[in-house]
Enzyme design. Sequence first.
Site, PDB file in Angstrom:
ATOM      1  N   ALA A 130      21.562-117.724 -35.562  1.00 36.72           N
ATOM      2  CA  ALA A 130      22.993-117.759 -35.280  1.00 36.72           C
ATOM      3  C   ALA A 130      23.666-116.462 -35.702  1.00 36.72           C
ATOM      4  O   ALA A 130      24.537-115.930 -34.995  1.00 36.72           O
ATOM      5  CB  ALA A 130      23.640-118.950 -35.980  1.00 36.72           C
ATOM      6  N   TYR A 145      20.063-120.585 -38.993  1.00 39.82           N
ATOM      7  CA  TYR A 145      21.131-119.753 -39.536  1.00 39.82           C
ATOM      8  C   TYR A 145      20.907-118.284 -39.172  1.00 39.82           C
ATOM      9  O   TYR A 145      21.823-117.593 -38.708  1.00 39.82           O
ATOM     10  CB  TYR A 145      21.182-119.936 -41.045  1.00 39.82           C
ATOM     11  CG  TYR A 145      22.092-118.987 -41.782  1.00 39.82           C
ATOM     12  CD1 TYR A 145      23.448-119.269 -41.916  1.00 39.82           C
ATOM     13  CD2 TYR A 145      21.600-117.824 -42.370  1.00 39.82           C
ATOM     14  CE1 TYR A 145      24.293-118.412 -42.605  1.00 39.82           C
ATOM     15  CE2 TYR A 145      22.439-116.963 -43.063  1.00 39.82           C
ATOM     16  CZ  TYR A 145      23.777-117.254 -43.174  1.00 39.82           C
ATOM     17  OH  TYR A 145      24.605-116.398 -43.861  1.00 39.82           O
ATOM     18  N   GLY A 153      37.375-120.114 -44.063  1.00 41.87           N
ATOM     19  CA  GLY A 153      36.612-120.281 -45.299  1.00 41.87           C
ATOM     20  C   GLY A 153      37.094-119.350 -46.387  1.00 41.87           C
ATOM     21  O   GLY A 153      36.312-118.900 -47.227  1.00 41.87           O
TER      22      GLY A 153
END
Length: 307
Positions: free
Chosen positions: A157, A154, A16
Amino acid sequence: MALTIDLSGRVAVVTGGTRGIGAGITTTLLAAGAQVVACARRPPDRPLEAAGRTARFMELDLRDADAVGAFFRRMRGEYGRLDVLVNNAGGTPYRLLADSSPQQAARAVELNLIAPITASLAAREVMADQESGGSIIMIGSVSGTRPSPGTAAYGAAKAGLDNLARTMAVEWAPKIRVNTLTLGMVRTELSHLHYGDEDGIAAVGNTVPLGRLAAPAEIGEACAFLASDLSGYVSGASLLVHGGGERPAFLDASTAEMPSASRATTTAASTDPTAANVSTAAANVSSIANVANVANSVQTSTASKES
């Protein structure tokens, strides 16, 4: 003798790494002397350059384990080594858990936890065969350190990512060092979509003890440190890069007398024209910061939109 960070001769991969925080990491590693490959699903809007070097872009969907394995085998074949992996890709839309499907939650965990595992395992195959080993850096979030309303999967995680890094640091020592950068809010080219105009960005920044959002290059500088020999004895660590964290909302809600220094801080925040309504909205600061952190992560994701 002055201390410097010199990554000359080293090869780094930034997942990314084409936009937002990821672009800041990529350009900073370039400036430190590294050869950098930025992988993502989409190329950067313009080449990422620093110190006369240009990052190489390679298309990759990190959720495709076979493609990830092939990518790192190609890295070994073309560069002969891999010294640094920055697991930066990640993100999620804002959605309350009760409004989410199990499939949506699973996709958030897949991108933010499983994908870094997949990339790290593939990178290890290269690093473990090198005498110099390597450095793996996880880009975490404060959302993994406290409640994460609206981004529950999220946050879970990211909490798992930090634990994963600590475990990898034990299992893969001494050849490979593994650390986490736990980020707060970062200002990127898309900040106006999440914080509003300049006054809104300033008001959000005033909720941070240092009084502003981080710049992507500052995240890159922390990555460069963890990638360098200056952090040769740093592994299994979680470095907080959040400007001091979030001011507890109860301090502004309380009617009890506070020491003069604390009272002055509160008064200054409430009278600063760029921070209008910040004090009265203190009870919502944690939720605002959580959405902001997720938004920054989405900008760097190789798969920020759910399929």
